[in-house]
Design a protein around this motif. Sequence first.
Motif, PDB file in Angstrom:
ATOM      1  N   LEU A  55      13.387 -27.688 -25.076  1.00  0.00           N
ATOM      2  CA  LEU A  55      14.520 -28.604 -25.186  1.00  0.00           C
ATOM      3  C   LEU A  55      15.719 -28.030 -24.442  1.00  0.00           C
ATOM      4  CD1 LEU A  55      14.316 -29.524 -28.989  1.00  0.00           C
ATOM      5  CD2 LEU A  55      13.316 -30.747 -27.061  1.00  0.00           C
ATOM      6  N   PRO A  56      16.668 -28.857 -24.026  1.00  0.00           N
ATOM      7  CA  PRO A  56      17.875 -28.339 -23.382  1.00  0.00           C
ATOM      8  C   PRO A  56      18.594 -27.356 -24.303  1.00  0.00           C
ATOM      9  CG  PRO A  56      17.732 -30.721 -23.151  1.00  0.00           C
ATOM     10  CD  PRO A  56      16.658 -30.329 -24.116  1.00  0.00           C
ATOM     11  N   ALA A  99      25.212 -42.610 -34.654  1.00  0.00           N
ATOM     12  CA  ALA A  99      26.408 -41.920 -35.140  1.00  0.00           C
ATOM     13  C   ALA A  99      26.507 -40.525 -34.534  1.00  0.00           C
ATOM     14  CB  ALA A  99      26.385 -41.826 -36.663  1.00  0.00           C
ATOM     15  N   THR A 100      27.692 -40.173 -34.089  1.00  0.00           N
ATOM     16  CA  THR A 100      27.897 -38.856 -33.497  1.00  0.00           C
ATOM     17  C   THR A 100      27.526 -37.756 -34.478  1.00  0.00           C
ATOM     18  OG1 THR A 100      29.735 -39.815 -32.241  1.00  0.00           O
ATOM     19  CG2 THR A 100      29.558 -37.416 -32.256  1.00  0.00           C
ATOM     20  N   GLU A 101      27.865 -37.941 -35.753  1.00  0.00           N
ATOM     21  CA  GLU A 101      27.541 -36.926 -36.766  1.00  0.00           C
ATOM     22  C   GLU A 101      26.043 -36.698 -36.877  1.00  0.00           C
ATOM     23  OE1 GLU A 101      29.680 -40.024 -39.070  1.00  0.00           O
ATOM     24  OE2 GLU A 101      29.554 -39.780 -36.893  1.00  0.00           O
ATOM     25  N   ASP A 102      25.270 -37.792 -36.794  1.00  0.00           N
ATOM     26  CA  ASP A 102      23.817 -37.671 -36.897  1.00  0.00           C
ATOM     27  C   ASP A 102      23.242 -36.916 -35.706  1.00  0.00           C
ATOM     28  OD1 ASP A 102      24.281 -39.209 -39.110  1.00  0.00           O
ATOM     29  OD2 ASP A 102      23.114 -40.941 -38.465  1.00  0.00           O
ATOM     30  N   VAL A 103      23.803 -37.169 -34.523  1.00  0.00           N
ATOM     31  CA  VAL A 103      23.333 -36.460 -33.334  1.00  0.00           C
ATOM     32  C   VAL A 103      23.688 -34.976 -33.428  1.00  0.00           C
ATOM     33  CG1 VAL A 103      23.477 -36.289 -30.825  1.00  0.00           C
ATOM     34  CG2 VAL A 103      23.509 -38.537 -31.916  1.00  0.00           C
ATOM     35  N   VAL A 104      24.895 -34.671 -33.874  1.00  0.00           N
ATOM     36  CA  VAL A 104      25.302 -33.269 -34.009  1.00  0.00           C
ATOM     37  C   VAL A 104      24.420 -32.546 -35.018  1.00  0.00           C
ATOM     38  CG1 VAL A 104      27.167 -31.739 -34.766  1.00  0.00           C
ATOM     39  CG2 VAL A 104      27.673 -33.674 -33.268  1.00  0.00           C
ATOM     40  N   TRP A 105      24.084 -33.188 -36.112  1.00  0.00           N
ATOM     41  CA  TRP A 105      23.197 -32.593 -37.118  1.00  0.00           C
ATOM     42  C   TRP A 105      21.831 -32.282 -36.505  1.00  0.00           C
ATOM     43  CZ3 TRP A 105      23.667 -30.749 -42.000  1.00  0.00           C
ATOM     44  CH2 TRP A 105      22.508 -30.586 -42.758  1.00  0.00           C
ATOM     45  N   LEU A 106      21.301 -33.235 -35.729  1.00  0.00           N
ATOM     46  CA  LEU A 106      20.022 -33.023 -35.045  1.00  0.00           C
ATOM     47  C   LEU A 106      20.112 -31.843 -34.089  1.00  0.00           C
ATOM     48  CD1 LEU A 106      17.146 -33.900 -34.101  1.00  0.00           C
ATOM     49  CD2 LEU A 106      18.301 -35.372 -32.423  1.00  0.00           C
ATOM     50  N   LEU A 152      28.075 -34.528 -25.302  1.00  0.00           N
ATOM     51  CA  LEU A 152      28.196 -35.805 -25.986  1.00  0.00           C
ATOM     52  C   LEU A 152      29.341 -36.608 -25.387  1.00  0.00           C
ATOM     53  CD1 LEU A 152      27.720 -34.745 -29.718  1.00  0.00           C
ATOM     54  CD2 LEU A 152      26.026 -35.684 -28.142  1.00  0.00           C
ATOM     55  N   VAL A 153      29.090 -37.879 -25.163  1.00  0.00           N
ATOM     56  CA  VAL A 153      30.119 -38.800 -24.698  1.00  0.00           C
ATOM     57  C   VAL A 153      30.464 -39.709 -25.881  1.00  0.00           C
ATOM     58  CG1 VAL A 153      30.703 -40.648 -23.079  1.00  0.00           C
ATOM     59  CG2 VAL A 153      29.258 -38.727 -22.337  1.00  0.00           C
ATOM     60  N   GLU A 154      31.636 -39.508 -26.449  1.00  0.00           N
ATOM     61  CA  GLU A 154      32.052 -40.278 -27.619  1.00  0.00           C
ATOM     62  C   GLU A 154      32.565 -41.647 -27.181  1.00  0.00           C
ATOM     63  OE1 GLU A 154      32.799 -41.869 -30.965  1.00  0.00           O
ATOM     64  OE2 GLU A 154      32.073 -39.800 -31.081  1.00  0.00           O
ATOM     65  N   VAL A 155      31.893 -42.704 -27.667  1.00  0.00           N
ATOM     66  CA  VAL A 155      32.250 -44.062 -27.255  1.00  0.00           C
ATOM     67  C   VAL A 155      32.854 -44.877 -28.394  1.00  0.00           C
ATOM     68  CG1 VAL A 155      30.511 -44.082 -25.422  1.00  0.00           C
ATOM     69  CG2 VAL A 155      29.907 -44.955 -27.689  1.00  0.00           C
ATOM     70  N   GLY A 156      33.143 -44.228 -29.519  1.00  0.00           N
ATOM     71  CA  GLY A 156      33.686 -44.945 -30.665  1.00  0.00           C
ATOM     72  C   GLY A 156      34.961 -45.725 -30.392  1.00  0.00           C
ATOM     73  N   PRO A 157      35.955 -45.123 -29.726  1.00  0.00           N
ATOM     74  CA  PRO A 157      37.210 -45.849 -29.516  1.00  0.00           C
ATOM     75  C   PRO A 157      37.069 -47.095 -28.638  1.00  0.00           C
ATOM     76  CG  PRO A 157      37.550 -43.483 -29.279  1.00  0.00           C
ATOM     77  CD  PRO A 157      36.062 -43.697 -29.357  1.00  0.00           C
ATOM     78  N   ARG A 158      36.027 -47.132 -27.797  1.00  0.00           N
ATOM     79  CA  ARG A 158      35.816 -48.302 -26.954  1.00  0.00           C
ATOM     80  C   ARG A 158      34.641 -49.138 -27.436  1.00  0.00           C
ATOM     81  NH1 ARG A 158      31.938 -50.929 -24.001  1.00  0.00           N
ATOM     82  NH2 ARG A 158      31.107 -48.919 -23.303  1.00  0.00           N
ATOM     83  N   ASP A 159      33.445 -48.668 -27.235  1.00  0.00           N
ATOM     84  CA  ASP A 159      32.250 -49.424 -27.615  1.00  0.00           C
ATOM     85  C   ASP A 159      32.186 -49.621 -29.127  1.00  0.00           C
ATOM     86  OD1 ASP A 159      29.891 -50.769 -27.221  1.00  0.00           O
ATOM     87  OD2 ASP A 159      28.652 -48.984 -27.125  1.00  0.00           O
ATOM     88  N   GLN A 196      22.197 -29.303 -34.033  1.00  0.00           N
ATOM     89  CA  GLN A 196      22.337 -28.040 -34.750  1.00  0.00           C
ATOM     90  C   GLN A 196      20.993 -27.589 -35.315  1.00  0.00           C
ATOM     91  OE1 GLN A 196      25.460 -28.563 -37.666  1.00  0.00           O
ATOM     92  NE2 GLN A 196      27.091 -28.271 -36.158  1.00  0.00           N
ATOM     93  N   GLY A 197      20.224 -28.543 -35.829  1.00  0.00           N
ATOM     94  CA  GLY A 197      18.915 -28.211 -36.383  1.00  0.00           C
ATOM     95  C   GLY A 197      17.935 -27.736 -35.332  1.00  0.00           C
ATOM     96  N   CYS A 198      18.158 -28.136 -34.089  1.00  0.00           N
ATOM     97  CA  CYS A 198      17.287 -27.724 -32.985  1.00  0.00           C
ATOM     98  C   CYS A 198      17.817 -26.477 -32.275  1.00  0.00           C
ATOM     99  CB  CYS A 198      17.157 -28.857 -31.965  1.00  0.00           C
ATOM    100  SG  CYS A 198      16.298 -30.323 -32.575  1.00  0.00           S
ATOM    101  N   GLY A 199      18.962 -25.976 -32.729  1.00  0.00           N
ATOM    102  CA  GLY A 199      19.552 -24.810 -32.088  1.00  0.00           C
ATOM    103  C   GLY A 199      20.162 -25.111 -30.727  1.00  0.00           C
ATOM    104  N   ILE A 200      20.605 -26.361 -30.539  1.00  0.00           N
ATOM    105  CA  ILE A 200      21.186 -26.788 -29.275  1.00  0.00           C
ATOM    106  C   ILE A 200      22.708 -26.819 -29.394  1.00  0.00           C
ATOM    107  CG2 ILE A 200      21.342 -28.676 -27.602  1.00  0.00           C
ATOM    108  CD1 ILE A 200      18.531 -29.526 -28.471  1.00  0.00           C
ATOM    109  N   GLU A 201      23.382 -26.210 -28.444  1.00  0.00           N
ATOM    110  CA  GLU A 201      24.844 -26.172 -28.466  1.00  0.00           C
ATOM    111  C   GLU A 201      25.436 -27.522 -28.076  1.00  0.00           C
ATOM    112  OE1 GLU A 201      26.675 -23.015 -26.240  1.00  0.00           O
ATOM    113  OE2 GLU A 201      24.919 -21.722 -26.486  1.00  0.00           O
ATOM    114  N   CYS A 202      26.541 -27.908 -28.784  1.00  0.00           N
ATOM    115  CA  CYS A 202      27.282 -29.104 -28.375  1.00  0.00           C
ATOM    116  C   CYS A 202      28.784 -28.915 -28.590  1.00  0.00           C
ATOM    117  CB  CYS A 202      26.795 -30.345 -29.118  1.00  0.00           C
ATOM    118  SG  CYS A 202      27.093 -30.318 -30.893  1.00  0.00           S
ATOM    119  N   ASP A 203      29.189 -27.785 -29.185  1.00  0.00           N
ATOM    120  CA  ASP A 203      30.602 -27.409 -29.328  1.00  0.00           C
ATOM    121  C   ASP A 203      31.429 -28.418 -30.114  1.00  0.00           C
ATOM    122  OD1 ASP A 203      30.057 -25.142 -27.795  1.00  0.00           O
ATOM    123  OD2 ASP A 203      30.524 -26.170 -25.921  1.00  0.00           O
ATOM    124  N   VAL A 204      30.819 -29.077 -31.093  1.00  0.00           N
ATOM    125  CA  VAL A 204      31.537 -30.043 -31.921  1.00  0.00           C
ATOM    126  C   VAL A 204      31.498 -29.583 -33.375  1.00  0.00           C
ATOM    127  CG1 VAL A 204      31.636 -32.444 -32.715  1.00  0.00           C
ATOM    128  CG2 VAL A 204      30.970 -31.938 -30.362  1.00  0.00           C
TER     129      VAL A 204
END
Length: 303
Positions: free
Chosen positions: A3-4, A251-258, A9-16, A260-268
């Motif tokens: 895995l990478p 949801a951004t939170e769900d992606v971040v949880w995933l 992450l591209v946060e699209v909440g304020p627009r989309d 983190q569980g995979c040991g992938i950095e996202c700095d959030v």
Amino acid sequence: MTLPSKVRLVEVGPRDGLQNEKQVISTEIKVELIHRLASAGLRTIEATAFVSPKWVPQMADAAAVFSAIQPLPTVTYPVLTPNRQGFDAAMAAGAKEVSVFSAASETFSRKNTHCSMSESLERCRSVAEAAKAEHIKVRGYVSCVLGCPYEGEITPLAVAEVARALFDMGCYEVSLGDTIGTGTPEKTKAMLEAVARWVPLKKLAGHFHDTWGMAIANVYASLQTGVSVFDSSVAGLGGCPYAPGALGNVATEDVVWLLQGCGIECDVSLEALVNTAEWISRELGREPSSRVTRALRARRNVA
């Protein structure tokens, strides 16, 4: 399977996420949301859309929102500009990055943008040419990559052709959107493999909606394919007025949880993100769609 090691992450909440809300959301709330997301560590936040208020009244304050942002030097704030008029308005507001969009479905294109697929791509090309002259980065979106509310199944080849057109006209990245959330992991992989024949994987992003509960599974399938950029929306905000029954973005939170569980950095910061999800959900008078936010809130209540 590797895995990478890091994901953007591209946060699209304020627009989309907010664009189809029926209640009027104040400029102040939109700007506060953007600031909170930046404080949580998100480094790409799609701030607003320069579109006709006739079609998207929620984005009528685009210029006011953009001018009120207190930008961080480490954060980019792209805006959606579907045509030259929108691009010119974004430039007047001081935007440094824009997004354009088309669709892999002829019927959806006509419903969503009131023009054919080819006409939509010409609009995108016009924006891309103007952006190049101004040294402005352009990102492309493709809608309905895993299904259309009007045409049903969409072939991977149809998606690849639109993605290639956007990439060839100068989009530095192409986001592939499962607009109605009907995609499944194997279909996601097949679609990505088809697109990757023409557009490098490192230039692709995944944009998944959770209508059928498959969004996070499709994110993982994309990770397995080698995609390392994903669009997501805090609290699972979003939907599409031209896709009946379509729920919000993953949801951004769900992606971040995933991740983190995979040991992938996202700095959030997951904690800051969940707090933001709870705050915007209260402002909108609803529960967050994010399973992670609900689970963490329940855990806190038990403790």
